[in-house]
Design an enzyme around this catalytic site. Structure first.
Site, mmCIF file in Angstrom:
data_model
loop_
_atom_site.group_PDB
_atom_site.id
_atom_site.type_symbol
_atom_site.label_atom_id
_atom_site.label_comp_id
_atom_site.label_asym_id
_atom_site.label_seq_id
_atom_site.Cartn_x
_atom_site.Cartn_y
_atom_site.Cartn_z
ATOM 1 N N ASN A 10 0.870 -1.172 0.000
ATOM 2 C CA ASN A 10 0.000 0.000 0.000
ATOM 3 C C ASN A 10 0.910 1.226 0.000
ATOM 4 O O ASN A 10 1.482 1.573 1.021
ATOM 5 C CB ASN A 10 -0.885 -0.040 1.260
ATOM 6 C CG ASN A 10 -1.699 1.216 1.447
ATOM 7 O OD1 ASN A 10 -1.803 2.042 0.539
ATOM 8 N ND2 ASN A 10 -2.288 1.377 2.639
ATOM 9 N N TRP A 11 1.041 1.829 -1.171
ATOM 10 C CA TRP A 11 1.978 2.957 -1.285
ATOM 11 C C TRP A 11 1.444 4.225 -0.621
ATOM 12 O O TRP A 11 2.168 5.202 -0.498
ATOM 13 C CB TRP A 11 2.284 3.239 -2.758
ATOM 14 C CG TRP A 11 3.076 2.177 -3.463
ATOM 15 C CD1 TRP A 11 3.440 0.948 -2.969
ATOM 16 C CD2 TRP A 11 3.618 2.243 -4.786
ATOM 17 N NE1 TRP A 11 4.161 0.256 -3.908
ATOM 18 C CE2 TRP A 11 4.297 1.024 -5.038
ATOM 19 C CE3 TRP A 11 3.607 3.210 -5.796
ATOM 20 C CZ2 TRP A 11 4.939 0.753 -6.247
ATOM 21 C CZ3 TRP A 11 4.244 2.938 -7.005
ATOM 22 C CH2 TRP A 11 4.903 1.730 -7.222
ATOM 23 N N LYS A 12 0.151 4.240 -0.290
ATOM 24 C CA LYS A 12 -0.498 5.431 0.291
ATOM 25 C C LYS A 12 -0.257 6.650 -0.618
ATOM 26 O O LYS A 12 -0.181 6.488 -1.831
ATOM 27 C CB LYS A 12 0.001 5.655 1.724
ATOM 28 C CG LYS A 12 -0.143 4.391 2.565
ATOM 29 C CD LYS A 12 -0.004 4.609 4.032
ATOM 30 C CE LYS A 12 -0.169 3.281 4.755
ATOM 31 N NZ LYS A 12 -0.165 3.424 6.200
ATOM 32 N N HIS A 97 -9.562 1.335 4.653
ATOM 33 C CA HIS A 97 -8.311 1.501 5.408
ATOM 34 C C HIS A 97 -8.580 2.454 6.574
ATOM 35 O O HIS A 97 -9.372 3.393 6.448
ATOM 36 C CB HIS A 97 -7.220 2.051 4.485
ATOM 37 C CG HIS A 97 -5.870 2.020 5.119
ATOM 38 N ND1 HIS A 97 -5.468 2.961 6.041
ATOM 39 C CD2 HIS A 97 -4.847 1.140 4.998
ATOM 40 C CE1 HIS A 97 -4.239 2.656 6.451
ATOM 41 N NE2 HIS A 97 -3.851 1.563 5.838
ATOM 42 N N GLU A 99 -7.001 4.850 7.657
ATOM 43 C CA GLU A 99 -6.761 6.261 7.337
ATOM 44 C C GLU A 99 -7.963 6.871 6.617
ATOM 45 O O GLU A 99 -8.184 8.070 6.695
ATOM 46 C CB GLU A 99 -5.460 6.386 6.518
ATOM 47 C CG GLU A 99 -4.255 6.188 7.431
ATOM 48 C CD GLU A 99 -3.020 5.589 6.770
ATOM 49 O OE1 GLU A 99 -2.914 5.594 5.533
ATOM 50 O OE2 GLU A 99 -2.154 5.100 7.522
ATOM 51 N N GLU A 167 -5.396 -4.644 10.604
ATOM 52 C CA GLU A 167 -4.346 -3.657 10.848
ATOM 53 C C GLU A 167 -4.650 -2.877 12.129
ATOM 54 O O GLU A 167 -5.477 -1.953 12.105
ATOM 55 C CB GLU A 167 -4.270 -2.667 9.672
ATOM 56 C CG GLU A 167 -4.010 -3.304 8.338
ATOM 57 C CD GLU A 167 -3.474 -2.293 7.326
ATOM 58 O OE1 GLU A 167 -2.373 -2.515 6.826
ATOM 59 O OE2 GLU A 167 -4.155 -1.291 7.073
ATOM 60 N N GLY A 173 2.650 2.299 10.797
ATOM 61 C CA GLY A 173 3.682 3.331 10.664
ATOM 62 C C GLY A 173 4.400 3.694 11.951
ATOM 63 O O GLY A 173 5.101 4.704 12.006
ATOM 64 N N SER A 213 3.368 -2.013 10.395
ATOM 65 C CA SER A 213 4.811 -2.115 10.673
ATOM 66 C C SER A 213 5.410 -3.475 10.302
ATOM 67 O O SER A 213 6.301 -3.958 10.997
ATOM 68 C CB SER A 213 5.107 -1.763 12.133
ATOM 69 O OG SER A 213 4.775 -0.408 12.379
ATOM 70 N N GLY A 234 2.825 -1.032 4.247
ATOM 71 C CA GLY A 234 2.866 0.387 3.882
ATOM 72 C C GLY A 234 4.309 0.822 3.643
ATOM 73 O O GLY A 234 4.864 0.617 2.566
ATOM 74 N N GLY A 235 4.920 1.389 4.661
ATOM 75 C CA GLY A 235 6.274 1.956 4.555
ATOM 76 C C GLY A 235 7.271 1.064 3.835
ATOM 77 O O GLY A 235 7.978 1.517 2.924
HETATM 78 P P1 PGA Z 1 2.837 0.365 7.610
HETATM 79 O O1 PGA Z 1 1.372 0.592 6.999
HETATM 80 O O2 PGA Z 1 3.379 -0.908 7.019
HETATM 81 O O3 PGA Z 1 3.625 1.584 7.161
HETATM 82 O O4 PGA Z 1 2.695 0.287 9.082
HETATM 83 C C1 PGA Z 1 0.489 -0.482 6.775
HETATM 84 C C2 PGA Z 1 -0.822 0.033 6.221
HETATM 85 O O5 PGA Z 1 -1.324 1.056 6.697
HETATM 86 O O6 PGA Z 1 -1.399 -0.575 5.302
#
Ligand code: PGA
Length: 252
Positions: A10-12, A97, A99, A167, A173, A213, A234-235
């Site tokens: 997930n590149w966000k 998600h 977010e 999640e 993150g 994470s 994500g990251g």
């Molecule tokens: P993260 O994000 O790996 O940076 O913690 C995961 C996500 O929100 O899908």
């Protein structure tokens, strides 16, 4: 039948054209060079879907978006429909998600509606759920996840068109992750909630990803848990080497 793991990035809201192209090309190349036992998915921002699709040509990496509107078309300024995503070559879309639940006040009801529309257009969904830190501390994690499964997952969900991503919001993150025992406990409870909602056959086949994470150093442990069927990253998905290093731990 063991569930084939899904390694999803997930590149966000990251990457401009040059960066996104280089990243997608690197992922495509590395997934071709080594034999993997898992499925791959990357979800760039809307702006890069067309470009990334071209970079993934000839690879087994699927393309997904990070959100979708529930309407087929019409007066929804700024929104993107399921058919538009299909048209760009997406086969997946992330829905709900945290977010989006937090920043855009998305409810279980709305997420359910989006999932139905995505499925009707032939897209597979990655439906996200997870508790806040306060809910975790209050011992409400399982109750919260059961409620999100019951509300967000549509009745037409099956093991082909739907993937669940657990999640914990406090793990996204932050570099923090639940213990393996906690992750397994929640995943098993999610499978039980899916069983209740969709029946045993579907629940046993449906993939439940862990996200929050995930990195190369914790992937082996997380991906070895019996009810963890992949990762939503994500990251670490923004670095091809890290994304691939995580996938190397994804065996059946
Ligand atoms: P993260 O994000 O790996 O940076 O913690 C995961 C996500 O929100 O899908």
């Amino acid at each position: 039948m063991p569930r084939k793991k899904l390694i999803a990035g997930n590149w966000k809201m990251n990457c401009l054209s040059a960066e996104g192209t280089a990243l997608a090309k690197a992922v495509a190349k590395q997934t071709k060079e080594t034999k993997f036992d898992c499925d791959f998915l990357i979800c760039p921002p809307f702006t890069l879907l067309g470009l990334v699709k071209k970079c993934l040509r000839g690879s087994k990496v699927a393309l997904g978006a990070q959100d979708v509107h529930f309407a087929e078309k019409g007066a929804h300024t700024g929104d993107i429909s399921p058919l538009m995503l299909k048209d760009l070559g997406c086969t997946y879309v992330i829905i709900g998600h945290s977010e989006r639940r937090v920043d855009h006040h998305e409810t279980n009801e709305l997420i359910n509606k989006k999932a139905v529309a995505a499925h009707a257009a032939g897209l597979n969904t990655v439906i996200c759920i997870g508790e806040t830190e306060a809910q975790r501390n209050a011992g409400e994690t399982i109750k919260v996840c059961q409620k999100q499964i019951s509300g967000s997952v549509p009745a037409d969900a099956d093991a082909k068109n739907t993937v669940i991503a657990y999640e914990p919001i406090w793990a996204i993150g932050t570099g923090k992750t639940p213990t393996s025992a906690d992750v397994q406990e929640v995943h098993a409870a999610i499978r039980a909630a899916l069983n209740k909602k969709l029946g045993k056959t579907i629940a046993n086949k449906m993939r439940i990803l862990y996200g929050g994470s995930v990195k190369p150093s914790n992937a082996a442990e997380l991906l070895s848990l019996p009810d963890v069927d992949g990762a939503l990253i994500g990251g670490a998905s923004l670095k091809a080497d890290d994304f691939i290093a995580i996938a190397k731990n994804a065996t059946k």
